[in-house]
Design a protein around this motif. Structure first.
Motif, PDB file in Angstrom:
ATOM      1  N   GLU A 117      -0.959  10.570  10.536  1.00 48.30           N
ATOM      2  CA  GLU A 117      -1.051   9.451  11.476  1.00 48.30           C
ATOM      3  C   GLU A 117      -1.743   8.256  10.807  1.00 48.30           C
ATOM      4  N   GLU A 118      -2.800   8.567  10.122  1.00 48.79           N
ATOM      5  CA  GLU A 118      -3.565   7.525   9.431  1.00 48.79           C
ATOM      6  C   GLU A 118      -2.703   6.887   8.334  1.00 48.79           C
ATOM      7  N   MET A 119      -1.975   7.745   7.653  1.00 51.68           N
ATOM      8  CA  MET A 119      -1.101   7.270   6.573  1.00 51.68           C
ATOM      9  C   MET A 119      -0.068   6.284   7.129  1.00 51.68           C
ATOM     10  N   ASN A 120       0.447   6.609   8.314  1.00 48.49           N
ATOM     11  CA  ASN A 120       1.440   5.753   8.959  1.00 48.49           C
ATOM     12  C   ASN A 120       0.856   4.375   9.265  1.00 48.49           C
ATOM     13  N   LEU A 121      -0.407   4.360   9.638  1.00 45.30           N
ATOM     14  CA  LEU A 121      -1.064   3.088   9.983  1.00 45.30           C
ATOM     15  C   LEU A 121      -1.399   2.275   8.735  1.00 45.30           C
ATOM     16  N   LEU A 122      -1.635   2.990   7.642  1.00 52.58           N
ATOM     17  CA  LEU A 122      -2.170   2.358   6.432  1.00 52.58           C
ATOM     18  C   LEU A 122      -1.090   1.926   5.440  1.00 52.58           C
ATOM     19  N   ALA A 123      -0.148   2.825   5.205  1.00 52.14           N
ATOM     20  CA  ALA A 123       0.766   2.611   4.064  1.00 52.14           C
ATOM     21  C   ALA A 123       2.034   1.864   4.437  1.00 52.14           C
ATOM     22  N   ILE A 125       0.881  -1.177   0.000  1.00 51.17           N
ATOM     23  CA  ILE A 125       0.000   0.000   0.000  1.00 51.17           C
ATOM     24  C   ILE A 125       0.915   1.223   0.000  1.00 51.17           C
ATOM     25  N   TYR A 126       0.740   2.039  -1.005  1.00 55.64           N
ATOM     26  CA  TYR A 126       1.550   3.252  -1.111  1.00 55.64           C
ATOM     27  C   TYR A 126       0.706   4.453  -0.682  1.00 55.64           C
ATOM     28  N   GLY A 127       1.306   5.289   0.085  1.00 61.40           N
ATOM     29  CA  GLY A 127       0.605   6.508   0.487  1.00 61.40           C
ATOM     30  C   GLY A 127       1.233   7.704  -0.223  1.00 61.40           C
ATOM     31  N   ILE A 128       0.411   8.625  -0.682  1.00 61.71           N
ATOM     32  CA  ILE A 128       0.973   9.859  -1.255  1.00 61.71           C
ATOM     33  C   ILE A 128       0.571  10.993  -0.338  1.00 61.71           C
ATOM     34  N   GLN A 129       1.534  11.787   0.019  1.00 67.31           N
ATOM     35  CA  GLN A 129       1.210  12.954   0.828  1.00 67.31           C
ATOM     36  C   GLN A 129       1.789  14.210   0.199  1.00 67.31           C
ATOM     37  N   GLY A 130       1.239  15.298   0.601  1.00 68.71           N
ATOM     38  CA  GLY A 130       1.700  16.583   0.057  1.00 68.71           C
ATOM     39  C   GLY A 130       0.597  17.607   0.213  1.00 68.71           C
ATOM     40  N   LYS A 131       0.977  18.867   0.057  1.00 72.79           N
ATOM     41  CA  LYS A 131      -0.012  19.945   0.243  1.00 72.79           C
ATOM     42  C   LYS A 131      -1.031  19.934  -0.884  1.00 72.79           C
ATOM     43  N   ASN A 132      -2.120  20.636  -0.675  1.00 79.03           N
ATOM     44  CA  ASN A 132      -3.119  20.784  -1.738  1.00 79.03           C
ATOM     45  C   ASN A 132      -2.467  21.385  -2.980  1.00 79.03           C
ATOM     46  N   ALA A 173      -4.048   8.575  -1.217  1.00 75.10           N
ATOM     47  CA  ALA A 173      -3.647   9.945  -0.872  1.00 75.10           C
ATOM     48  C   ALA A 173      -4.423  10.338   0.369  1.00 75.10           C
ATOM     49  N   CYS A 174      -3.718  10.883   1.333  1.00 79.18           N
ATOM     50  CA  CYS A 174      -4.384  11.200   2.586  1.00 79.18           C
ATOM     51  C   CYS A 174      -3.665  12.356   3.280  1.00 79.18           C
TER      52      CYS A 174
END
Lengths: 281, 218
Positions: free
Chosen positions: B190-196, B30-37, B185-186
Motif C-alpha cells: 500500500e505504501e509502495m503504491n502511494l510512494l512509487a 521514484i522506483y519501488g522494488i518489491q519481492g520476498k525476502n 524497497a518496501c
C-alpha cells in the motif's frame, strides 16, 4: 581535499575514539622501565655500574630483541617479551578498525567519500599516524620514568650497562647508526606489520590476520632468517651489533618495499572487495 | 540522469543472488522494488551503490561504468538495512561528520534536515539512545543529505509509526526531480503504491515485472 577529509575522519574515529588502546604501550613501557630500573639499582649497589644510565639505555633495553636462538636440548627458547610486546600491542590496537569501518557507519563513510582509493589511503594514513603516536607514547613514558629515576637525558647508551643488560656494541658505534638500528628500523617494522595486517584483513577475518602476524613475529624471534620480516627490525640481529646479523641498509630497503607493496596490494584487494554484512557472506 | 543496468549477475560463493538484471532508471521518478525476502533487492542496491562488484554485467551511471570509470557513484545516498551510526554521538553530530566528508553542509541545513524527518526534538540525543524508528529516520536523513543524484532506500519506513510514515513519504516525494533517481524497497504494498511511480518486482534474483504502480501492485 576529499582525501584530507577522510584522513580527518580516520584520525577522529581511529585514533581519538580508540584512545583506550594507548594504555597498552603505557603498560608495556612501565613494565620494561621498572624491570630495568630495579636491575640498575641492584647493579649500582653491587658497584658493577657507575650510573643509573641514560634514556637511551631504557629504550634499547625494550627494543633490543634477542640474539639468534641455537637449538639445544638443554636450553629452552626464551621469547623476547618486550620486543614481541612492542609489536603485538600495536597489532592488537590496529586490528579490526578497518573491517569495522566496512559495516554500517563505514558504508556511509565510503559512499560519502566517493572513492575507494580515498578511503583506502585514509586508512593507510591512519595506520601511519597511529604507529607514530604509539611510538611517541613509548618515548614519552620512557623519558618520564627514566628521568624521574635518575637517568641522564642523553641518546648515548652507557657502556657498562649495555655490557651487562644488552650488548656492549650499542655503546661503541656512532649515535646516528644506533638511532637508525634502534628507532627507525623498529618503527618501519611496526608500520610494515600494521599495514600487512590491514591488507591481509581484507581477505581473511581480522582475528586470523592477527594470528598470522603473531606467528610471523614469534617465528622471527626463533629463527634468524631473511625470510622472516621480524628480523629486519630487531637491533640484536643487526650489523654492527651482531657480526652475523643483517645490514641495516638492506633491512630498511626491505621494510620500505614491504610497506609500499602492502599499500599498493591492499588497494587492489580493496578495489575488488565486496562490502557485505556478515549475514550475506 | 540515467542509470543503466545491463546483464547483471552476482554470485556469492556458489549461490546466484542476481541473475541477469536488465534495468534502466530515469531521473524524475521514484522506483519501488518489491519481492520476498532474499529475492535480491538489497544485493541489487549494493551493486548500484558500488559496494558489491558484479560477477557479470555492468552498472552505468550517466555514461560512467561503475568499477571501471568510477569506484563509487559520484553522488549517492543510501540506507541499506539497519542504519548504523556512531552510538556515542548525537544525531546532529553524526550527520555533521558525514557532511564534513563531502563539501560540508551548514549546521542550519543539517538542523532543517533533522526537522524534515521529524527528529528536531532528538537532535541532541545520542544515537545509542535512539529508538528503532528514530534510527530509521536518521538513516533516511543521512541518505538524502546533500541532495544526491541517486537515493537508495531499503525499507525506509521500517519500525516507523503511522505519522512518521507520512512524514518520510512526504520527504521522499519532495525529493523527486529530473536530476534524481530514487529507488525504494518496501514490503508494504500500500505504501509502495502511494510512494512509487514505477514498481519493479523481483523474484529469485530476477526481475519479474516492471511497470506503473497500478499495474504492478494489482
Amino acid at each position: 581535499m576529499q582525501f584530507l577529509r577522510i584522513i580527518k575522519h580516520d584520525l577522529e574515529e581511529g585514533i581519538w575514539e580508540k584512545r583506550v588502546y594507548f594504555l597498552l604501550p603505557v603498560l608495556l613501557s612501565l613494565f620494561s622501565c621498572s624491570g630495568l630500573h630495579t636491575q640498575l639499582v641492584n647493579l649500582q649497589k653491587a658497584e658493577s655500574i657507575q650510573s643509573l644510565g641514560t634514556i637511551m639505555d631504557y629504550w634499547i633495553y625494550m627494543v633490543q630483541g634477542s640474539a639468534p636462538f641455537e637449538f639445544d636440548l638443554y636450553e629452552l627458547f626464551t621469547v623476547p617479551t618486550r620486543w614481541v610486546g612492542l609489536f603485538l600491542f600495536l597489532l592488537i590496537s590496529l586490528n579490526g578498525y578497518l573491517n569495522n569501518d566496512l559495516k554500517g557507519w563505514g558504508i556511509q563513510v565510503l559512499t560519502h567519500s566517493k572513492s575507494r582509493l580515498a578511503w583506502w589511503l585514509g586508512k593507510v594514513a591512519w595506520c601511519v599516524l597511529y604507529t607514530i603516536v604509539y611510538f611517541a607514547i613509548y618515548f614519552f613514558i620512557i623519558f618520564l620514568f627514566s628521568f624521574s629515576n635518575g637517568a641522564k637525558i642523553s641518546l648515548q647508551p652507557t657502556a657498562d650497562i649495555m655490557q651487562i643488560l644488552a650488548r656492549e656494541d650499542f655503546a661503541l658505534y656512532p649515535i646516528q647508526q644506533i638511532l637508525c638500528i634502534t628507532i627507525i628500523q623498529p618503527f618501519l617494522l611496526a608500520l610494515f606489520f600494521g599495514l600487512l595486517q590491514m591488507a591481509i584483513g581484507l581477505y581473511i577475518k581480522p582475528i586470523l590476520s592477527f594470528v598470522a602476524l603473531l606467528t610471523i613475529l614469534l617465528a622471527s624471534a626463533y629463527w634468524q632468517t631473511w625470510l622472516l620480516p621480524g628480523n629486519w627490525g630487531m637491533p640484536n640481529r643487526t650489523i654492527p651489533i651482531f657480526d652475523n646479523g643483517f645490514l641495516p641498509s638492506v633491512c630498511i630497503a626491505l621494510l620500505l618495499s614491504g610497506i609500499l607493496i602492502c599499500i599498493i596490494t591492499g588497494y587492489f584487494i580493496f578495489k575488488k572487495k565486496d562490502i557485505l554484512e556478515e549475514t550475506e557472506t | 540522469m540515467e542509470l543503466e543496468i545491463k546483464g547483471l549477475y552476482k554470485n556469492i560463493k556458489q549461490a546466484e543472488v542476481l541473475k541477469g538484471i536488465n534495468l534502466t532508471l530515469q531521473g524524475g521518478k521514484i522506483y519501488g522494488i518489491q519481492g520476498k525476502n532474499g529475492c535480491g533487492k538489497t544485493m541489487l542496491m549494493r551493486c548500484i551503490a558500488g559496494l558489491v562488484l558484479p560477477t557479470k554485467g555492468t552498472v552505468t551511471i550517466n555514461g560512467k561504468i561503475l568499477h571501471k570509470d568510477i569506484s563509487v557513484p559520484e553522488s549517492i545516498g543510501i540506507l541499506i538495512e539497519n542504519p548504523s551510526f556512531l552510538k556515542e554521538h548525537t544525531g546532529f553530530e553524526n550527520l555533521k561528520m558525514l557532511a564534513s566528508l563531502q563539501n560540508g553542509l551548514s549546521d542550519e541545513k543539517i538542523l532543517e534536515l533533522l526537522e524534515s524527518v521529524g527528529l528536531s526534538d532528538a537532535k541532541n540525543k545520542k544515537f545509542g539512545k535512539y529508538s528503532l524508528g528514530m534510527k530509521q529516520r536518521l538513516g533516511v536523513a543521512a541518505a538524502i543529505m546533500g541532495s544526491p543524484e541517486i537515493i537508495l532506500l531499503d525499507e525506509p519506513i521500517n519500525a516507523i509509526d503511522g505519522e512518521g510514515v507520512e512524514t518520510i513519504r512526504k520527504v521522499i516525494i519532495g525529493l523527486k526531480s529530473e536530476e534524481r533517481i530514487i529507488l525504494v524497497a518496501c514490503h508494504d504494498k500500500e505504501e509502495m503504491n502511494l510512494l512509487a511511480d514505477e514498481i519493479i518486482t523481483m523474484s529469485e534474483g530476477q526481475i519479474q515485472m516492471e511497470g506503473s504502480t497500478e499495474y504492478a501492485v494489482s
